[in-house]
Design an enzyme around this catalytic site. Sequence first.
Site, PDB file in Angstrom:
ATOM      1  N   HIS A  96       0.859  -1.180   0.000  1.00 47.03           N
ATOM      2  CA  HIS A  96       0.000   0.000   0.000  1.00 47.03           C
ATOM      3  C   HIS A  96       0.903   1.241   0.000  1.00 47.03           C
ATOM      4  O   HIS A  96       2.078   1.172   0.375  1.00 47.03           O
ATOM      5  CB  HIS A  96      -0.902  -0.003   1.231  1.00 47.03           C
ATOM      6  CG  HIS A  96      -1.966  -1.064   1.163  1.00 47.03           C
ATOM      7  ND1 HIS A  96      -2.938  -1.195   2.120  1.00 47.03           N
ATOM      8  CD2 HIS A  96      -2.213  -2.027   0.234  1.00 47.03           C
ATOM      9  CE1 HIS A  96      -3.752  -2.187   1.792  1.00 47.03           C
ATOM     10  NE2 HIS A  96      -3.323  -2.714   0.659  1.00 47.03           N
TER      11      HIS A  96
ATOM     12  N   GLU B 232       1.064   3.895   1.831  1.00 54.12           N
ATOM     13  CA  GLU B 232       1.615   4.341   3.115  1.00 54.12           C
ATOM     14  C   GLU B 232       2.869   3.529   3.465  1.00 54.12           C
ATOM     15  O   GLU B 232       3.899   4.072   3.850  1.00 54.12           O
ATOM     16  CB  GLU B 232       0.586   4.151   4.244  1.00 54.12           C
ATOM     17  CG  GLU B 232      -0.742   4.858   4.017  1.00 54.12           C
ATOM     18  CD  GLU B 232      -1.784   3.996   3.293  1.00 54.12           C
ATOM     19  OE1 GLU B 232      -1.426   3.362   2.280  1.00 54.12           O
ATOM     20  OE2 GLU B 232      -2.936   3.976   3.745  1.00 54.12           O
TER      21      GLU B 232
ATOM     22  N   CYS C 267      -1.863  -0.760   7.471  1.00 53.59           N
ATOM     23  CA  CYS C 267      -1.031   0.439   7.359  1.00 53.59           C
ATOM     24  C   CYS C 267      -1.037   1.237   8.656  1.00 53.59           C
ATOM     25  O   CYS C 267      -0.050   1.892   8.994  1.00 53.59           O
ATOM     26  CB  CYS C 267      -1.522   1.325   6.215  1.00 53.59           C
ATOM     27  SG  CYS C 267      -1.179   0.581   4.619  1.00 53.59           S
TER      28      CYS C 267
ATOM     29  N   ALA D  95     -16.484  10.701 -30.237  1.00 52.22           N
ATOM     30  CA  ALA D  95     -15.762  11.795 -30.896  1.00 52.22           C
ATOM     31  C   ALA D  95     -16.685  12.304 -31.988  1.00 52.22           C
ATOM     32  O   ALA D  95     -17.022  11.564 -32.922  1.00 52.22           O
ATOM     33  CB  ALA D  95     -14.462  11.288 -31.485  1.00 52.22           C
TER      34      ALA D  95
ATOM     35  N   SER E  25     -15.520   7.967 -41.079  1.00 55.80           N
ATOM     36  CA  SER E  25     -15.329   8.582 -39.752  1.00 55.80           C
ATOM     37  C   SER E  25     -13.869   8.920 -39.482  1.00 55.80           C
ATOM     38  O   SER E  25     -13.512   9.359 -38.394  1.00 55.80           O
ATOM     39  CB  SER E  25     -15.843   7.640 -38.670  1.00 55.80           C
ATOM     40  OG  SER E  25     -15.112   6.439 -38.704  1.00 55.80           O
TER      41      SER E  25
ATOM     42  N   ARG F 161      -8.004   5.084 -22.292  1.00 55.36           N
ATOM     43  CA  ARG F 161      -8.195   3.624 -22.355  1.00 55.36           C
ATOM     44  C   ARG F 161      -7.416   2.896 -21.265  1.00 55.36           C
ATOM     45  O   ARG F 161      -7.909   1.955 -20.659  1.00 55.36           O
ATOM     46  CB  ARG F 161      -7.713   3.084 -23.702  1.00 55.36           C
ATOM     47  CG  ARG F 161      -8.708   3.261 -24.798  1.00 55.36           C
ATOM     48  CD  ARG F 161      -8.182   2.628 -26.065  1.00 55.36           C
ATOM     49  NE  ARG F 161      -9.001   2.996 -27.204  1.00 55.36           N
ATOM     50  CZ  ARG F 161      -8.607   2.888 -28.468  1.00 55.36           C
ATOM     51  NH1 ARG F 161      -7.402   2.432 -28.752  1.00 55.36           N
ATOM     52  NH2 ARG F 161      -9.406   3.237 -29.445  1.00 55.36           N
TER      53      ARG F 161
ATOM     54  N   GLU G  98     -16.535   2.175 -26.725  1.00 55.30           N
ATOM     55  CA  GLU G  98     -16.192   2.977 -27.906  1.00 55.30           C
ATOM     56  C   GLU G  98     -16.888   2.332 -29.085  1.00 55.30           C
ATOM     57  O   GLU G  98     -16.449   1.280 -29.566  1.00 55.30           O
ATOM     58  CB  GLU G  98     -14.682   2.953 -28.159  1.00 55.30           C
ATOM     59  CG  GLU G  98     -13.875   3.648 -27.094  1.00 55.30           C
ATOM     60  CD  GLU G  98     -12.417   3.787 -27.518  1.00 55.30           C
ATOM     61  OE1 GLU G  98     -12.150   4.346 -28.586  1.00 55.30           O
ATOM     62  OE2 GLU G  98     -11.556   3.310 -26.765  1.00 55.30           O
TER      63      GLU G  98
ATOM     64  N   GLY H  85     -20.631   2.839 -32.007  1.00 52.06           N
ATOM     65  CA  GLY H  85     -21.518   3.745 -32.727  1.00 52.06           C
ATOM     66  C   GLY H  85     -22.683   4.219 -31.883  1.00 52.06           C
ATOM     67  O   GLY H  85     -22.816   3.870 -30.705  1.00 52.06           O
TER      68      GLY H  85
ATOM     69  N   LEU I 221     -25.306   1.457 -29.904  1.00 52.06           N
ATOM     70  CA  LEU I 221     -24.891   0.867 -28.619  1.00 52.06           C
ATOM     71  C   LEU I 221     -24.649   1.984 -27.586  1.00 52.06           C
ATOM     72  O   LEU I 221     -25.049   1.854 -26.425  1.00 52.06           O
ATOM     73  CB  LEU I 221     -23.639  -0.008 -28.799  1.00 52.06           C
ATOM     74  CG  LEU I 221     -23.037  -0.593 -27.521  1.00 52.06           C
ATOM     75  CD1 LEU I 221     -24.052  -1.401 -26.719  1.00 52.06           C
ATOM     76  CD2 LEU I 221     -21.835  -1.490 -27.848  1.00 52.06           C
TER      77      LEU I 221
HETATM   78  C1  AOF Z   1      -4.464  -0.750  -1.784  1.00 53.68           C
HETATM   79  N1  AOF Z   1      -3.451   0.139  -1.841  1.00 53.68           N
HETATM   80  O1  AOF Z   1      -2.338   1.912  -1.095  1.00 53.68           O
HETATM   81  C2  AOF Z   1      -4.303   1.286   0.023  1.00 53.68           C
HETATM   82  C3  AOF Z   1      -5.394   0.371   0.082  1.00 53.68           C
HETATM   83  O2  AOF Z   1      -6.085  -6.297  -1.157  1.00 53.68           O
HETATM   84  P1  AOF Z   1      -5.359  -5.699   0.028  1.00 53.68           P
HETATM   85  O3  AOF Z   1      -5.172  -6.633   1.143  1.00 53.68           O
HETATM   86  O4  AOF Z   1      -4.071  -5.061  -0.409  1.00 53.68           O
HETATM   87  O5  AOF Z   1      -6.297  -4.549   0.629  1.00 53.68           O
HETATM   88  C4  AOF Z   1      -6.941  -3.695  -0.223  1.00 53.68           C
HETATM   89  C5  AOF Z   1      -7.771  -2.679   0.532  1.00 53.68           C
HETATM   90  O6  AOF Z   1      -6.951  -1.848   1.329  1.00 53.68           O
HETATM   91  C6  AOF Z   1      -8.466  -1.732  -0.420  1.00 53.68           C
HETATM   92  O7  AOF Z   1      -9.720  -2.214  -0.826  1.00 53.68           O
HETATM   93  C7  AOF Z   1      -8.593  -0.465   0.389  1.00 53.68           C
HETATM   94  O8  AOF Z   1      -9.783  -0.503   1.144  1.00 53.68           O
HETATM   95  C8  AOF Z   1      -7.414  -0.509   1.352  1.00 53.68           C
HETATM   96  N2  AOF Z   1      -6.343   0.481   1.041  1.00 53.68           N
HETATM   97  N3  AOF Z   1      -5.414  -0.635  -0.851  1.00 53.68           N
HETATM   98  O9  AOF Z   1      -4.511  -1.678  -2.606  1.00 53.68           O
HETATM   99  C9  AOF Z   1      -3.314   1.142  -0.988  1.00 53.68           C
HETATM  100  N4  AOF Z   1      -4.168   2.267   0.911  1.00 53.68           N
HETATM  101 ZN    ZN Z   2      -3.123  -0.159   3.751  1.00 54.47          ZN
END
Ligand code: AOF
Ligand code: ZN
Length: 339
Positions: free
Chosen positions: A45, A47, A78, A146, A160, A176, A268, A270, A273
Amino acid sequence: MEKCIELAKQAEGKTSPNPLVGCVITDEFDNIIATGYHKKYGENHAERDALLKINKGDGDTLYVNLEPCSHFGKTPPCTDIIIEKGIKHVVIGMLDPNPVVNGIDKLKNAGIDVIAGVLEDECKKLNEIFIKNINDKKTFVAIKTATTLDGKIATSAGSSKWITSENAREEVYKIRRRYDAIMTSSTTVIADNPKMEHRKKIILDRELKTDLNSQIYKQGNIYVFNEKEDGTTGDINFIKTPVKDGKISLEFVFKKLYELGIMSVLIECGGKLNGKALKYADKIYQFIAPKITGDNSAKSCFDYRKISKISECTNYKIDSVKFFDPDILLTCYPIDKNT
Ligand code: AOF
Ligand code: ZN
């Protein structure tokens, strides 16, 4: 917080189904001493990525666009590493809609000063896909079109190429990449034979009319929704789909995409859809080129109904207007989707 958003965006398209998160740590004099972001699904994550770069006691304030997690997932919480590293203040962009997360209380109980809701709207926009997935358990649907100034996407003969400039088309590649998959119809595949390079592509082809030698089939993982068969040939997955009023059921398609773990899709195609998909669309990217066909029988971008009064229109909010000289891009969100 702006810096957190900027860092988080570096991983656009790589974190699904998880959110985009960036983190900045400052010392007591407000100097940035470390930054980090969530680089890819399954990795650290944001943090933790930033905190691993500092020693205990060096960091004063931690900024993060999403509430720090308090659960054991792929990595430990975290909140624990924030506490261990002796952070004194935590500034949060938005609360985590994920019900397993309650990081704020954990941080406060550890005596950390917490502020939440900083640049909240921007943070919510950054993670609009994640928020929809968690809150509604549905795939986020966007449409890109577009058009000319008179709202046309092709002449009546089907020409187009190209309505918008190279500049605008470059931006389409970037858009995309943010989506798990792109979707188009057999009509577009047959008319334009587009490549549409992407890791996942969805084709709606009720009668299996498209030629498997078309450009679109040459790359990526492909899902063909059709009324005839289920099965897999190489990278092509055929999905048998119910039909409603002679058309593939979009209700079924979007539900299936979510089950397949496809958390966001960019359509993307016509006007037909596009029109049918509007009621599911969470967002519209509308490129407009300063050209006028002046031709009433040229093809329109949303072609799906007859109405008699302007009060029957569906209304949108324009969120941003950007120049891709000489064209513009309007980003719109629906206001009253159900009308
Ligand atoms: C992330 N990245 O920087 C932060 C998240 O699948 P896990 O165990 O890694 O947990 C995912 C959950 O952690 C995510 O749904 C969100 O609620 C929280 N924060 N997740 O992948 C990050 N800070
Ligand atoms: Zn986290």
